[in-house]
Scaffold this motif. Structure first.
Motif, PDB file in Angstrom:
ATOM      1  N   THR A  46       0.854  -1.273   0.053  1.00  0.00           N
ATOM      2  CA  THR A  46       0.269   0.146   0.022  1.00  0.00           C
ATOM      3  C   THR A  46       1.022   1.251   0.110  1.00  0.00           C
ATOM      4  O   THR A  46       0.525   1.976  -0.857  1.00  0.00           O
ATOM      5  N   ASP A  75      -6.661  -1.110  -4.172  1.00  0.00           N
ATOM      6  CA  ASP A  75      -6.280  -2.046  -3.281  1.00  0.00           C
ATOM      7  C   ASP A  75      -7.084  -2.719  -2.320  1.00  0.00           C
ATOM      8  O   ASP A  75      -8.345  -2.333  -2.525  1.00  0.00           O
ATOM      9  N   GLU A  76      -6.571  -3.849  -1.698  1.00  0.00           N
ATOM     10  CA  GLU A  76      -7.512  -4.789  -0.999  1.00  0.00           C
ATOM     11  C   GLU A  76      -8.845  -5.222  -2.058  1.00  0.00           C
ATOM     12  O   GLU A  76      -9.784  -5.323  -1.659  1.00  0.00           O
TER      13      GLU A  76
HETATM   14 MG   LIG Z   1      -2.156  -2.653   2.141  1.00  0.00          MG
END
Ligand SMILES: [Mg+2]
Ligand SMILES: Nc1ncnc2c1ncn2[C@@H]1O[C@H](COP(=O)(O)OP(=O)(O)OP(=O)(O)O)[C@@H](O)[C@H]1O
Length: 193
Positions: free
Chosen positions: A46, A115-116
């Motif tokens: 991240t 992300d995720e």
């Molecule tokens: Mg992350």
């Protein structure tokens, strides 16, 4: 696009990953490209992707464990904050969201990080296929966008599968990424393995 070659000083190490990301993001070829970033928890995925988005004026979205409708609302809000359109985005489905995402890269290469990503698949198992459709040569004006889409997640079982075998996204990954020693079977950029 702003210069991505120089890694921000607050980012330690990761020179290899940074240059791979920079190459992927700055690639000027017409058409959207897709990268998959995977790796163990707390390895800096991240951090690196946010720094790259910031350096290149890209769009970063971190998904949460939410229903599909909630996630669509969240990404609509995030894109509204990013683009300040005359009226806020209210996406009825992912095709609408993907259309805005592809439009972000209409003039120049722009990184878009989701992300995720496994949370989104959990809420909507169709999403990889919808992305494939949107990125396909016959989809949303493929050659008129240079969006550099990066899907990120730590669950290797999920992220690796995205590009493997007969998975919908196989063959859509752009160059400049690498294989993992753990054997991710396609061109996913991998951190922390
Ligand atoms: Mg992350
Ligand atoms: N290259 C780096 N330079 C400086 N700090 C870093 C770097 N990589 C990671 N960090 C620090 O480590 C923390 C954890 O990294 P990060 O949250 O990006 O990991 P992650 O791989 O995304 O984890 P998760 O899979 O849990 O989401 C960051 O908040 C940041 O403070």
């Amino acid at each position: 696009m702003r210069n991505l070659v120089d890694k921000p000083s607050e980012v330690f190490d990761r020179d290899f990953e940074w240059s791979a990301l920079a190459r992927f993001i700055a690639d000027d070829q017409p058409g959207a490209t897709l990268g998959v970033v995977s790796g163990r928890r707390r390895q800096g995925k991240t951090y690196l992707l946010e720094a790259a988005c910031q350096a290149a004026g890209g769009f970063y979205f971190g998904a949460t464990e939410a229903t599909d409708a909630e996630s669509l609302r969240h990404i609509g809000n995030a894109l509204t904050a990013h683009l300040s359109p005359p009226s806020p985005f209210h996406f009825a489905d992912w095709s609408e969201a993907l259309s805005v995402i592809l439009d972000l890269g209409r003039d120049q290469p722009v990184p878009v990080v989701i992300d995720e990503f496994p949370y989104l698949i959990k809420g909507n198992p169709e999403l990889p296929s919808l992305i494939q459709q949107a990125l396909s040569p016959f989809g949303h004006a493929r050659t008129s966008t240079k969006t550099r889409l990066l899907l990120c997640g730590s669950a290797l079982a999920v992220m690796g599968k995205l590009l493997s075998g007969s998975a919908p996204l196989r063959g859509r990954a752009g160059p400049g990424t690498r294989h993992t020693p753990a054997g991710l079977p396609a061109r996913g950029a991998v951190l922390g393995h």
